[in-house]
Design a protein around this motif. Structure first.
Motif, PDB file in Angstrom:
ATOM      1  N   LYS A 321      18.781  16.371   9.584  1.00 43.58           N
ATOM      2  CA  LYS A 321      20.090  16.150   9.746  1.00 43.58           C
ATOM      3  C   LYS A 321      20.318  14.824  10.769  1.00 43.58           C
ATOM      4  O   LYS A 321      21.707  14.332  10.794  1.00 43.58           O
ATOM      5  CB  LYS A 321      20.754  17.248  10.865  1.00 43.58           C
ATOM      6  N   LEU A 322      19.282  14.068  11.383  1.00 44.43           N
ATOM      7  CA  LEU A 322      19.378  13.077  12.079  1.00 44.43           C
ATOM      8  C   LEU A 322      19.905  11.742  11.443  1.00 44.43           C
ATOM      9  O   LEU A 322      19.476  11.618  10.107  1.00 44.43           O
ATOM     10  CB  LEU A 322      18.175  12.801  13.030  1.00 44.43           C
ATOM     11  N   PRO A 323      20.608  10.931  11.716  1.00 48.08           N
ATOM     12  CA  PRO A 323      20.969   9.596  11.130  1.00 48.08           C
ATOM     13  C   PRO A 323      19.832   8.822  11.121  1.00 48.08           C
ATOM     14  O   PRO A 323      18.833   8.766  11.539  1.00 48.08           O
ATOM     15  CB  PRO A 323      21.764   8.961  12.234  1.00 48.08           C
ATOM     16  N   HIS A 324      19.719   8.142   9.656  1.00 49.08           N
ATOM     17  CA  HIS A 324      18.754   7.050   9.440  1.00 49.08           C
ATOM     18  C   HIS A 324      17.498   7.704   8.949  1.00 49.08           C
ATOM     19  O   HIS A 324      16.477   7.096   8.936  1.00 49.08           O
ATOM     20  CB  HIS A 324      18.345   6.056  10.404  1.00 49.08           C
ATOM     21  N   VAL A 325      17.174   9.124   8.851  1.00 50.76           N
ATOM     22  CA  VAL A 325      15.954   9.833   8.401  1.00 50.76           C
ATOM     23  C   VAL A 325      16.005  10.018   6.983  1.00 50.76           C
ATOM     24  O   VAL A 325      16.952  10.713   6.357  1.00 50.76           O
ATOM     25  CB  VAL A 325      15.956  10.987   9.246  1.00 50.76           C
ATOM     26  N   LYS A 326      15.219   9.631   6.338  1.00 49.31           N
ATOM     27  CA  LYS A 326      14.923   9.346   4.779  1.00 49.31           C
ATOM     28  C   LYS A 326      14.082  10.686   4.297  1.00 49.31           C
ATOM     29  O   LYS A 326      14.680  11.309   3.458  1.00 49.31           O
ATOM     30  CB  LYS A 326      14.442   8.102   4.454  1.00 49.31           C
ATOM     31  N   SER A 327      13.141  11.167   5.243  1.00 44.40           N
ATOM     32  CA  SER A 327      12.393  12.143   4.796  1.00 44.40           C
ATOM     33  C   SER A 327      11.348  12.761   5.798  1.00 44.40           C
ATOM     34  O   SER A 327      11.149  11.855   6.736  1.00 44.40           O
ATOM     35  CB  SER A 327      11.424  11.647   3.384  1.00 44.40           C
ATOM     36  N   VAL A 328      11.056  13.900   5.879  1.00 38.65           N
ATOM     37  CA  VAL A 328      10.127  14.650   6.750  1.00 38.65           C
ATOM     38  C   VAL A 328       8.934  15.104   5.953  1.00 38.65           C
ATOM     39  O   VAL A 328       9.141  15.742   5.233  1.00 38.65           O
ATOM     40  CB  VAL A 328      11.010  15.424   7.767  1.00 38.65           C
ATOM     41  N   SER A 329       7.696  14.681   6.324  1.00 45.02           N
ATOM     42  CA  SER A 329       6.553  15.075   5.795  1.00 45.02           C
ATOM     43  C   SER A 329       5.727  15.764   6.663  1.00 45.02           C
ATOM     44  O   SER A 329       5.909  16.116   7.959  1.00 45.02           O
ATOM     45  CB  SER A 329       5.745  13.742   5.188  1.00 45.02           C
ATOM     46  N   GLY A 330       4.645  16.143   6.334  1.00 43.16           N
ATOM     47  CA  GLY A 330       3.582  16.959   6.846  1.00 43.16           C
ATOM     48  C   GLY A 330       3.786  18.346   6.815  1.00 43.16           C
ATOM     49  O   GLY A 330       4.705  18.856   5.841  1.00 43.16           O
ATOM     50  N   LEU A 331       2.886  19.050   7.734  1.00 39.79           N
ATOM     51  CA  LEU A 331       2.947  20.658   7.759  1.00 39.79           C
ATOM     52  C   LEU A 331       2.976  21.001   9.107  1.00 39.79           C
ATOM     53  O   LEU A 331       2.252  20.593  10.166  1.00 39.79           O
ATOM     54  CB  LEU A 331       1.477  21.249   7.075  1.00 39.79           C
ATOM     55  N   GLY A 332       3.727  22.177   9.494  1.00 42.14           N
ATOM     56  CA  GLY A 332       3.587  22.898  10.749  1.00 42.14           C
ATOM     57  C   GLY A 332       4.305  21.730  11.623  1.00 42.14           C
ATOM     58  O   GLY A 332       5.174  21.031  11.473  1.00 42.14           O
ATOM     59  N   LEU A 333       3.290  21.892  12.892  1.00 42.48           N
ATOM     60  CA  LEU A 333       3.537  20.876  14.067  1.00 42.48           C
ATOM     61  C   LEU A 333       2.797  19.702  13.954  1.00 42.48           C
ATOM     62  O   LEU A 333       2.726  19.035  14.761  1.00 42.48           O
ATOM     63  CB  LEU A 333       3.551  21.635  15.370  1.00 42.48           C
ATOM     64  N   MET A 334       2.862  19.056  12.662  1.00 37.94           N
ATOM     65  CA  MET A 334       2.121  17.886  12.394  1.00 37.94           C
ATOM     66  C   MET A 334       3.208  17.137  11.286  1.00 37.94           C
ATOM     67  O   MET A 334       3.182  17.354  10.339  1.00 37.94           O
ATOM     68  CB  MET A 334       0.704  18.004  11.525  1.00 37.94           C
ATOM     69  N   ILE A 335       3.964  16.396  12.042  1.00 39.82           N
ATOM     70  CA  ILE A 335       5.351  15.927  11.356  1.00 39.82           C
ATOM     71  C   ILE A 335       5.351  14.310  11.320  1.00 39.82           C
ATOM     72  O   ILE A 335       4.993  13.658  12.136  1.00 39.82           O
ATOM     73  CB  ILE A 335       6.447  16.432  12.095  1.00 39.82           C
ATOM     74  N   GLY A 336       5.533  13.847  10.086  1.00 32.94           N
ATOM     75  CA  GLY A 336       5.831  12.619   9.835  1.00 32.94           C
ATOM     76  C   GLY A 336       7.400  12.209   9.431  1.00 32.94           C
ATOM     77  O   GLY A 336       8.121  13.104   8.697  1.00 32.94           O
TER      78      GLY A 336
END
Length: 404
Positions: A321-336
């Motif tokens: 939901k944050l501005p300028h975030v295109k995508s969120v990757s990874g699994l669990g608490l390993m986040i890109g």
């Protein structure tokens, strides 16, 4: 302690192979690091995935201190209780049969490569030693694991490299099959390519790799140096893929802050590794194993593991939901986190640091590896800082000639 003095002394005497942030960490507690002048930072790096229980967890610190008062080191010529206890717990937890202890992820991966080549030599003779890894992978900085790393940027300056490594395109089975020949002994994977941008492999691809290894009697090695020990919401990331490798490597979060690596082997591969085939002076060190046993104590709690998955879902939903975030990757608490054009991860990192939030980068993405102990409050605090930082970036101007 004075921050300027520490930084100046470091600049004078430490070999600068690291691009350090311009801050000094003096102490920490739980999710927070503190500087000498009272600076306080919410840490979403956990020492690049190492401080699984955050800073100075009391039970972890007591276990380490108690062991330090008993026995700090002997050698692998003798048996010690913390080592054998940790080995049993890891085998029971993962379904593997044997463990070799080392000091780091790179050393664990070296041991895995040796074990795979030994299995192949014992069963097929000389000349079957090639290990296939993936483009964009990262397996360490020793010469062998650097060669195993499928990123050319890490190969500058340090040749000649070891023979016996080739690289397949991640997710492309035809690329992989084309490389398998009579010289191939093993395939080595990261289920989430951490240094490669926090990119998870497709489950169907992983199943196909396991099938290929079974058909050709290749050793399947899974590098869980960063994904293991609860990081992705299960003890091993392999569990999320319903994958049973021949070898799994662990390090980082296993020791809770102390240097330790582990090579977990099934009986098929472990049988060939007898006395003299491998070793490590500090492998199985009693203090490091005591710290790792304290980490495993916490990860035995079902509520602890459930919190990892709940916080991961909360964090991912908030990030999207944050501005300028295109995508969120990874699994669990390993986040890109991939940003829209015009927003550089390095700039976001610097701005977050100024506002008291420590984060990481991986290639062009922002990377989050918070301690596994985080609460809903910590997630909201991090999201608030990231939201404030990202709101300060101007949207990228449209390319010339494009329609708006």
């Amino acid at each position: 302690m004075d921050s300027e003095k520490v930084i100046r002394r470091d600049n004078d005497y430490v070999l600068h192979t690291y691009n350090r942030n311009p801050i000094v960490i003096e102490k920490g507690a739980g999710m927070y690091a503190e500087g000498p002048e009272g600076q306080k930072y919410l840490d979403f790096t956990s020492g690049i995935g190492v401080n699984s229980l955050g800073y100075c967890d009391l039970r972890w610190a007591e276990a380490v201190a108690d062991q330090a008062h008993k026995l700090q080191h002997t050698s692998n010529l003798y048996y010690t209780g913390p080592c054998s206890k940790l080995a049993k717990r890891l085998c029971k937890r993962t379904g593997m049969d044997k463990v070799f202890f080392a000091n780091s992820g790179a050393e664990a991966n070296e041991g895995a490569i040796k074990a795979a080549r030994k299995y192949s030599f014992d069963h097929y003779g000389k000349g079957r030693e090639t290990v296939i890894t993936l483009v964009n992978s990262f397996h360490g900085r020793t010469i062998a694991t650097l060669t195993a790393t499928g990123q050319g940027v890490f190969h500058n300056y340090f040749g000649p490299f070891n023979e016996g490594f080739v690289y397949a395109v991640a997710g492309d089975m035809e690329s992989l099959k084309d490389l398998v020949d009579r010289h191939t002994c093993a395939i080595m994977l990261e289920l989430v390519q951490g240094e490669g941008g926090v990119v998870a492999l497709d489950p169907e691809y992983v199943r196909a790799v396991r099938k290929l290894c079974d058909e050709r009697d290749l050793v399947l090695i899974v590098d869980e140096v960063q994904t293991g020990v609860g990081r992705t919401g299960t003890f091993l990331c392999c569990e999320r893929y319903n994958l049973h490798p021949d070898i799994v490597t662990l390090a980082k979060g296993l020791g809770g802050g102390l240097p330790i690596g582990a090579v977990l082997l099934n009986s098929k591969v472990a049988g060939g590794m007898g006395p003299g085939t491998h070793g490590s002076t500090f492998g199985g060190n009693p203090i490091a194993c005591a710290g790792a046993n304290a980490v495993l104590d916490r990860l035995e709690s079902a509520s602890f593991m459930a919190n990892i998955n709940d916080r991961a879902a909360q964090l991912r939903a908030g990030l999207e939901k944050l501005p300028h975030v295109k995508s969120v990757s990874g699994l669990g608490l390993m986040i890109g986190i991939e940003f829209e054009p015009g927003v550089a991860a390095a700039d976001v990192l610097a701005a977050c640091r100024e506002k008291g939030l420590l984060v990481l980068t991986a290639k062009t993405r922002l990377r989050l590896l918070p301690p596994l102990i985080l609460t809903a409050h910590h997630v909201e605090a991090a999201l608030a800082i990231l939201g404030e930082v990202l709101a300060g970036f101007e949207p990228a101007a449209p390319a010339e000639g494009s329609q708006v």
